[in-house]
Design an enzyme around this catalytic site. Structure first.
Site, PDB file in Angstrom:
ATOM      1  N   GLU A 119       4.792  -5.023   7.083  1.00  0.00           N
ATOM      2  CA  GLU A 119       4.045  -3.964   7.786  1.00  0.00           C
ATOM      3  C   GLU A 119       4.541  -3.754   9.210  1.00  0.00           C
ATOM      4  O   GLU A 119       4.495  -2.648   9.744  1.00  0.00           O
ATOM      5  CB  GLU A 119       2.543  -4.303   7.816  1.00  0.00           C
ATOM      6  CG  GLU A 119       1.853  -4.213   6.453  1.00  0.00           C
ATOM      7  CD  GLU A 119       1.886  -5.502   5.655  1.00  0.00           C
ATOM      8  OE1 GLU A 119       2.699  -6.399   5.989  1.00  0.00           O
ATOM      9  OE2 GLU A 119       1.111  -5.619   4.692  1.00  0.00           O
TER      10      GLU A 119
ATOM     11  N   ALA B 232       0.860  -1.181   0.000  1.00  0.00           N
ATOM     12  CA  ALA B 232       0.000   0.000   0.000  1.00  0.00           C
ATOM     13  C   ALA B 232       0.899   1.235   0.000  1.00  0.00           C
ATOM     14  O   ALA B 232       2.065   1.166   0.407  1.00  0.00           O
ATOM     15  CB  ALA B 232      -0.896  -0.024   1.224  1.00  0.00           C
TER      16      ALA B 232
ATOM     17  N   GLU C 159      -0.510  -9.288  -0.618  1.00  0.00           N
ATOM     18  CA  GLU C 159      -1.940  -9.533  -0.348  1.00  0.00           C
ATOM     19  C   GLU C 159      -2.753  -9.517  -1.650  1.00  0.00           C
ATOM     20  O   GLU C 159      -3.666 -10.323  -1.833  1.00  0.00           O
ATOM     21  CB  GLU C 159      -2.456  -8.476   0.638  1.00  0.00           C
ATOM     22  CG  GLU C 159      -1.859  -8.680   2.023  1.00  0.00           C
ATOM     23  CD  GLU C 159      -2.073  -7.496   2.954  1.00  0.00           C
ATOM     24  OE1 GLU C 159      -1.801  -6.349   2.531  1.00  0.00           O
ATOM     25  OE2 GLU C 159      -2.496  -7.708   4.101  1.00  0.00           O
TER      26      GLU C 159
ATOM     27  N   GLY D 267       0.744  -5.014   0.859  1.00  0.00           N
ATOM     28  CA  GLY D 267      -0.444  -5.085   0.003  1.00  0.00           C
ATOM     29  C   GLY D 267      -0.168  -5.752  -1.331  1.00  0.00           C
ATOM     30  O   GLY D 267      -1.080  -6.314  -1.946  1.00  0.00           O
TER      31      GLY D 267
HETATM   32  N1  CAA Z   1       4.630   3.243  -0.678  1.00  0.00           N
HETATM   33  C1  CAA Z   1       5.015   4.399  -1.231  1.00  0.00           C
HETATM   34  N2  CAA Z   1       6.185   4.527  -1.891  1.00  0.00           N
HETATM   35  C2  CAA Z   1       6.958   3.441  -2.001  1.00  0.00           C
HETATM   36  C3  CAA Z   1       6.608   2.212  -1.462  1.00  0.00           C
HETATM   37  C4  CAA Z   1       5.362   2.118  -0.770  1.00  0.00           C
HETATM   38  N3  CAA Z   1       4.908   0.970  -0.262  1.00  0.00           N
HETATM   39  N4  CAA Z   1       7.588   1.317  -1.722  1.00  0.00           N
HETATM   40  C5  CAA Z   1       8.512   1.968  -2.414  1.00  0.00           C
HETATM   41  N5  CAA Z   1       8.152   3.263  -2.576  1.00  0.00           N
HETATM   42  C6  CAA Z   1       8.873   4.313  -3.270  1.00  0.00           C
HETATM   43  C7  CAA Z   1      10.044   4.803  -2.436  1.00  0.00           C
HETATM   44  O1  CAA Z   1       9.628   5.759  -1.480  1.00  0.00           O
HETATM   45  C8  CAA Z   1      10.931   5.392  -3.487  1.00  0.00           C
HETATM   46  O2  CAA Z   1      10.423   6.655  -3.847  1.00  0.00           O
HETATM   47  P1  CAA Z   1      11.455   7.891  -4.085  1.00  0.00           P
HETATM   48  O3  CAA Z   1      12.311   7.462  -5.235  1.00  0.00           O
HETATM   49  O4  CAA Z   1      10.555   9.034  -4.408  1.00  0.00           O
HETATM   50  O5  CAA Z   1      12.228   8.033  -2.825  1.00  0.00           O
HETATM   51  C9  CAA Z   1      10.721   4.472  -4.679  1.00  0.00           C
HETATM   52  O6  CAA Z   1       9.495   3.791  -4.424  1.00  0.00           O
HETATM   53  C10 CAA Z   1      11.789   3.431  -4.831  1.00  0.00           C
HETATM   54  O7  CAA Z   1      11.929   2.766  -3.586  1.00  0.00           O
HETATM   55  P2  CAA Z   1      13.337   2.515  -2.867  1.00  0.00           P
HETATM   56  O8  CAA Z   1      14.267   3.619  -3.164  1.00  0.00           O
HETATM   57  O9  CAA Z   1      13.067   2.229  -1.435  1.00  0.00           O
HETATM   58  O10 CAA Z   1      13.809   1.204  -3.662  1.00  0.00           O
HETATM   59  P3  CAA Z   1      14.755   0.062  -3.119  1.00  0.00           P
HETATM   60  O11 CAA Z   1      15.049  -0.811  -4.294  1.00  0.00           O
HETATM   61  O12 CAA Z   1      15.896   0.600  -2.361  1.00  0.00           O
HETATM   62  O13 CAA Z   1      13.852  -0.771  -2.065  1.00  0.00           O
HETATM   63  C11 CAA Z   1      11.836  -1.859  -1.317  1.00  0.00           C
HETATM   64  C12 CAA Z   1      12.712  -1.460  -2.517  1.00  0.00           C
HETATM   65  C13 CAA Z   1      12.566  -2.912  -0.485  1.00  0.00           C
HETATM   66  C14 CAA Z   1      10.571  -2.477  -1.900  1.00  0.00           C
HETATM   67  C15 CAA Z   1      11.521  -0.641  -0.453  1.00  0.00           C
HETATM   68  O14 CAA Z   1      11.033   0.403  -1.299  1.00  0.00           O
HETATM   69  C16 CAA Z   1      10.492  -0.873   0.600  1.00  0.00           C
HETATM   70  O15 CAA Z   1      10.809  -1.451   1.634  1.00  0.00           O
HETATM   71  N6  CAA Z   1       9.231  -0.425   0.358  1.00  0.00           N
HETATM   72  C17 CAA Z   1       8.159  -0.501   1.317  1.00  0.00           C
HETATM   73  C18 CAA Z   1       7.623  -1.905   1.444  1.00  0.00           C
HETATM   74  C19 CAA Z   1       6.546  -1.945   2.503  1.00  0.00           C
HETATM   75  O16 CAA Z   1       6.767  -1.652   3.647  1.00  0.00           O
HETATM   76  N7  CAA Z   1       5.322  -2.374   2.101  1.00  0.00           N
HETATM   77  C20 CAA Z   1       4.207  -2.471   2.983  1.00  0.00           C
HETATM   78  C21 CAA Z   1       3.342  -1.253   2.896  1.00  0.00           C
HETATM   79  S1  CAA Z   1       2.045  -1.240   4.100  1.00  0.00           S
HETATM   80  C22 CAA Z   1       0.816  -2.211   3.443  1.00  0.00           C
HETATM   81  O17 CAA Z   1       0.937  -2.716   2.346  1.00  0.00           O
HETATM   82  C23 CAA Z   1      -0.407  -2.396   4.279  1.00  0.00           C
HETATM   83  C24 CAA Z   1      -1.364  -3.386   3.805  1.00  0.00           C
HETATM   84  O18 CAA Z   1      -1.531  -4.428   4.392  1.00  0.00           O
HETATM   85  C25 CAA Z   1      -2.212  -3.140   2.645  1.00  0.00           C
END
Ligand code: CAA
Length: 345
Positions: A219, A153, A199, A196
């Site tokens: 999460e 998400a 999911e 998400g």
């Molecule tokens: N939401 C918003 N933006 C996101 C995102 C997310 N879930 N995941 C990645 N991005 C964005 C980053 O902020 C970044 O944006 P900028 O370039 O503007 O800074 C861009 O995507 C690229 O990401 P990274 O620079 O972090 O890329 P990376 O290769 O170094 O890492 C990753 C990749 C491991 C996937 C890392 O981005 C990450 O950990 N993302 C979050 C994953 C996460 O926590 N997901 C769970 C979300 S909560 C949820 O989903 C609740 C639910 O149950 C529905």
């Protein structure tokens, strides 16, 4: 293995029959050729492919061409274009193939690794529902990019939310609309399927993983828990210990681990994953649409009810299929040693 229509496809026909508007064959041709060189999935940005079906000799390559405009007149047709997804319809290349097409949806928010913002999910649900209503489509494939199926998400959207708001709007409840389709959905997962994203994949009916896919429910690292099925669907797929480990540590698992744990049914070279998913979609789409729908319903009921209730439900569905023309055709064709020609009736 697959290419765009201009690149002399051998295994599928890709059509832009859902695009319409002012004649702009050049733009379409350009987009086809971009697809054949730069985009290995042959994805055609819908905004760029305008009215091709009125210009190209589609009737020679697409037996469904006569129906090309039909779904635009219904309420549940695909939109002219979407902001955060790409949509494409593919048909088997064999002109004698009787089966339906595959609706391919590619999540397309590359800068945010396909983070599932509200607008993206609205697009996704719209396209999924449109394909579900399209008589020419027998199966739907959802995929992302090679780097990310979806990284979860949208955290920037969520970070500003307060309890009262998320509770009142029942945040993420609308995501479950994906599971309300009657046609099968295959998730073709390359790269990250996190939170998400994992999911969403689990809401689909078949999960295929690219060799570099990574699955996780991170999460917990954000001070929350999965909110779109991660604690419920994961345990059903991989069992309690593995599900707990993933949800409590936030650690990711590889495609092979996901396969070993029963989360995905196949690991496929990431380069050919989408094409293989579409091929599987063709295989499903050539079956009786009635039987496919009931099979999907019956398998999904197994997750909700007791064994005896599930068996009863299955038997009733089985009985019901004897009211269809497809049952008569399927069994006659077997006895007459020929291929069945299902009409989905
Ligand atoms: N939401 C918003 N933006 C996101 C995102 C997310 N879930 N995941 C990645 N991005 C964005 C980053 O902020 C970044 O944006 P900028 O370039 O503007 O800074 C861009 O995507 C690229 O990401 P990274 O620079 O972090 O890329 P990376 O290769 O170094 O890492 C990753 C990749 C491991 C996937 C890392 O981005 C990450 O950990 N993302 C979050 C994953 C996460 O926590 N997901 C769970 C979300 S909560 C949820 O989903 C609740 C639910 O149950 C529905």
């Amino acid at each position: 293995m697959f290419a765009s229509r201009q690149a002399a496809p051998t295994l599928f026909r890709s059509t832009s029959r859902h695009c319409h508007g002012p004649v702009l064959l050049k733009a379409c041709a350009a987009s086809f050729s971009t697809a054949s060189t730069g985009n290995r999935h042959g994805i055609i940005p819908r905004a760029a492919c305008v009215n091709l079906h009125q210009q190209a000799p589609s009737s020679t390559t697409n037996p469904h061409a006569n129906t090309s405009l039909r779904m635009h007149h219904g309420e549940s047709s695909l939109k002219e274009s979407y902001d955060h997804i790409l949509v494409e319809t593919r048909f088997p290349s064999d002109p004698s193939a009787k089966g339906g097409g595959v609706g391919l949806i590619t999540l397309h928010r590359p800068k945010a690794l396909n983070a599932l913002c509200d607008a993206l999910f609205d697009d996704l649900i719209h396209a999924v529902m449109a394909f579900d209503h399209d008589e020419d489509i027998g199966c739907i494939v959802i995929t992302g990019s090679t780097k990310a199926f979806a990284a979860g998400a949208d955290i920037s959207e969520m970070s500003k939310q307060e309890f009262a708001n998320v509770y009142k709007k029942n945040m993420f409840s609308q995501w479950a609309d994906i599971t309300k389709t009657s046609k099968p959905i295959i998730a073709a997962v390359n790269g990250f399927a996190l939170g998400g994203g994992c999911e969403l994949a689990m809401m689909c009916d078949i999960l295929l993983a690219g060799s570099k896919a990574q699955f996780g429910q991170p999460e917990i690292n954000l001070g929350v828990i999965p909110g779109a099925g991660g604690t419920q669907r994961l345990i059903r797929a991989v069992g309690k210990s593995k599900a707990m480990e993933m949800v409590l540590t936030g650690n990711r698992i590889s495609a092979q681990e996901a396969m070993d744990a029963g989360l995905v049914s196949k690991v496929i070279d990431s380069e050919i994953l989408v094409d293989e998913a579409v091929k599987m979609g063709f295989t499903i789409a050539e079956k009786s649409g009635m039987a496919v729908r009931m099979a999907k319903e019956a398998v999904n009921v197994a997750e909700e009810v007791s064994l005896s209730e599930g068996l009863r439900f299955e038997r009733r569905m089985f009985h019901a299929l004897f009211a269809t023309k497809d049952q008569k055709e399927g069994m006659s064709a077997f006895l007459e040693k020929r291929k069945p020609e299902f009409t989905n009736e």
